[in-house]
Design an enzyme around this catalytic site. Structure first.
Site, PDB file in Angstrom:
ATOM      1  N   GLU A 132     -55.464  26.262 -37.717  1.00  0.00           N
ATOM      2  CA  GLU A 132     -54.681  25.119 -37.896  1.00  0.00           C
ATOM      3  C   GLU A 132     -54.433  24.874 -36.746  1.00  0.00           C
ATOM      4  O   GLU A 132     -53.746  25.688 -36.034  1.00  0.00           O
ATOM      5  CB  GLU A 132     -53.688  25.505 -39.049  1.00  0.00           C
ATOM      6  CG  GLU A 132     -52.555  24.642 -39.058  1.00  0.00           C
ATOM      7  CD  GLU A 132     -51.537  24.754 -39.786  1.00  0.00           C
ATOM      8  OE1 GLU A 132     -51.049  26.419 -41.033  1.00  0.00           O
ATOM      9  OE2 GLU A 132     -50.509  24.434 -39.459  1.00  0.00           O
ATOM     10  N   GLU A 137     -45.584  16.999 -35.466  1.00  0.00           N
ATOM     11  CA  GLU A 137     -44.850  17.199 -36.673  1.00  0.00           C
ATOM     12  C   GLU A 137     -43.751  17.606 -35.432  1.00  0.00           C
ATOM     13  O   GLU A 137     -43.320  17.797 -34.892  1.00  0.00           O
ATOM     14  CB  GLU A 137     -46.093  18.626 -36.678  1.00  0.00           C
ATOM     15  CG  GLU A 137     -44.704  19.729 -37.064  1.00  0.00           C
ATOM     16  CD  GLU A 137     -44.850  20.574 -38.503  1.00  0.00           C
ATOM     17  OE1 GLU A 137     -46.025  21.562 -37.941  1.00  0.00           O
ATOM     18  OE2 GLU A 137     -45.118  21.357 -39.484  1.00  0.00           O
TER      19      GLU A 137
END
Ligand SMILES: *[C@@H]1O[C@H](CO)[C@@H](O)[C@H](O)[C@H]1NC(C)=O
Ligand SMILES: *[C@@H]1O[C@H](CO)[C@@H](O)[C@H](O)[C@H]1NC(C)=O
Ligand SMILES: *[C@@H]1O[C@H](CO)[C@@H](O)[C@H](O)[C@H]1NC(C)=O
Ligand SMILES: *[C@@H]1O[C@H](CO)[C@@H](O)[C@H](O)[C@H]1NC(C)=O
Ligand SMILES: *[C@@H]1O[C@H](CO)[C@@H](O)[C@H](O)[C@H]1NC(C)=O
Ligand SMILES: *[C@@H]1O[C@H](CO)[C@@H](O)[C@H](O)[C@H]1NC(C)=O
Ligand SMILES: *[C@@H]1O[C@H](CO)[C@@H](O)[C@H](O)[C@H]1NC(C)=O
Length: 403
Positions: A132, A137
């Site tokens: 991932e 973010e």
């Protein structure tokens, strides 16, 4: 998959000196045509949201007359106490093999107390064994972007890496938080990012490693603004990236990160933004469940700041053989699997914020080590819990992937 991968190694090496070709573009009126909508409450990170299905998404994902793709939190519905708010999590129907460079041009990012947006990629199948990569973010009122790589054990961030961001003290990419890197360039998140006209991220997923660059609007290189389906993309003059996980003795990227799909989502509160300690860091309130109670319920606090405006997402590679439709990926993805799922299950709304249950189990695991999330190394103690690990550890009821 394995043989495809090996074939691609040759492509990739050969492509380093040459321009990469545009192999996929998400932009304009067709931006949302090739994505799966999660269609389930946020059982990935325990946010206080229902990730709506495509049918219910019309007011939350749409393209503006000027061609920007909007991904938003529902800011019109009156949400009764203890209920979740509508939001969106979408994943690309194509997967991208190693050898891909993504370019993501964003005009506005969602931000504000309780808001947890991300643009990231994940492999198909077991988390985190297929990898991932968190490109964009942040949570609440953070002022910088935090990038991360998540892998199975056996991969750690090399030290002394040529990158401009600040890596977390934890170099092992397999614990829940992964190995994070804090952006040090200005205007990478929050109000400053938006007021500055946004910016561009590029993420190279290559046998030589994974690299993320960020440029605020005024500094976007001409190689990106001038890239087209005819010129291709030349990345050779980009300089040191913000975050780098080079392939080498500490991590063989080819072995730890398989073909990736793109994910765009916004959740509210949950296992990172809603953690008591995290929430209090930028939202000045550590009272019980303040994240949910103050922001999510009733009319909500999502006025003009809780949405993405995306100009485009492009994928470049030597060959479009790197683009693999999800139908060809073995083992249907959790996202597409869940898209048919009912969202009528009972989300644990009241508790998830601040995660009464989570704070003990979760905050101990991530970057900060035992106890509380930490800002050491710049990482805001993100808390990521994959279902599988959580289930095994008996820590929390979370299923699926995490950020
Ligand atoms: C990394 O793994 C791939 C696939 O197993 C292998 O072909 C390659 O030689 C490895 N690279 C290094 C540097 O060990
Ligand atoms: C903190 O959160 C509680 C619960 O939502 C709320 O009643 C209180 O007004 C908040 N305090 C501040 C200073 O925002
Ligand atoms: C609600 O969100 C949208 C973005 O989806 C934004 O354009 C609008 O201004 C927001 N509404 C209010 C009242 O702030
Ligand atoms: C790949 O490129 C070829 C040649 O341009 C084209 O015919 C084919 O449709 C493309 N495949 C995909 C999946 O885009
Ligand atoms: C796909 O996965 C299933 C179950 O793991 C397996 O039985 C099947 O052989 C796989 N198919 C291919 C084409 O690899
Ligand atoms: C979408 O979700 C709504 C609300 O849960 C549900 O009523 C509807 O049947 C779903 N539509 C589809 C096509 O799954
Ligand atoms: C959050 O902080 C408040 C005040 O510090 C405390 O009373 C409460 O128990 C905490 N909640 C959780 C879930 O840790």
């Amino acid at each position: 998959m394995r043989s495809a991968l090996l074939t691609l190694l040759c492509f990739t090496s050969a492509a380093l000196a040459a321009n990469l070709n545009l192999v996929k573009e998400y932009s304009g009126s067709g931006f949302f045509d090739e994505w799966d909508y999660y269609g389930h409450w946020d059982d990935l990170t325990n946010g206080n949201v229902i990730f709506v299905n495509k049918t219910d998404s019309t007011s939350l994902t749409y393209v503006t007359p000027s061609g920007q793709a909007i991904v938003a939190i529902d800011n019109t519905t009156f949400v009764p106490a203890n209920n979740p708010r509508n939001a969106v999590s979408i994943s690309s129907q194509d997967y991208f093999e190693i050898g891909t460079v993504f370019v993501i041009d964003v005009a506005r990012l969602p931000w504000g107390c309780s808001v947890w947006p991300a643009i990231w990629t994940r492999g198909n199948g077991d988390w985190p064994a297929t990898g991932e990569i968190d490109i964009i973010e942040g949570v609440n009122r953070m002022t910088f972007n935090q990038m991360a790589l998540h892998t199975s054990p056996g991969c750690s961030a090399a030290t002394g890496t040529d990158q401009t961001g600040s890596p977390s003290a934890n170099t092992d990419c397999s614990p829940l938080s992964g190995c994070t890197v804090k952006e040090n360039k200005p205007n990478s998140f929050g109000d400053d990012f938006n007021n500055n006209g946004g910016g561009v991220w590029a993420m190279q997923f290559d046998v030589s490693g994974i690299f993320i660059w960020f440029w605020q609007r005024s500094e976007i290189p001409s190689s990106i603004t001038g890239a087209s389906s005819t010129t291709g993309l030349d990345i050779s003059a980009w300089g040191p990236p913000s975050a780098a996980w080079p392939s080498g003795p500490s991590c063989n990227i080819s072995e730890h990160v398989s073909a990736q799909q793109l994910v765009i989502d916004i959740t509210l509160c949950g296992d990172w933004a809603g953690l008591n300690t995290t929430y209090a860091q930028t939202c000045d309130n550590s009272t019980y469940n303040a994240c949910y109670l103050t922001n999510v319920q009733y009319q909500g606090t999502y006025t003009d700041d809780a949405y993405f405006a995306i100009n485009y997402i492009r994928a470049f590679a030597a060959s479009n053989a790197t683009v693999v439709p999800e139908s060809m990926i073995n083992g249907t993805s959790s996202a597409s699997g869940a898209s048919g799922a009912s969202s009528t299950g009972t989300p644990p709304v009241t508790i998830s914020s601040g995660a009464s249950s989570a704070s003990s189990g979760l905050s101990g695991s991530p970057t900060g080590g035992a106890g509380s999330p930490t800002q050491t190394g710049g990482a805001l103690g993100s808390t990521y819990v994959p279902a599988i690990l959580a289930g095994v550890a008996g820590v929390l009821v979370i299923t699926g992937l995490s950020f």
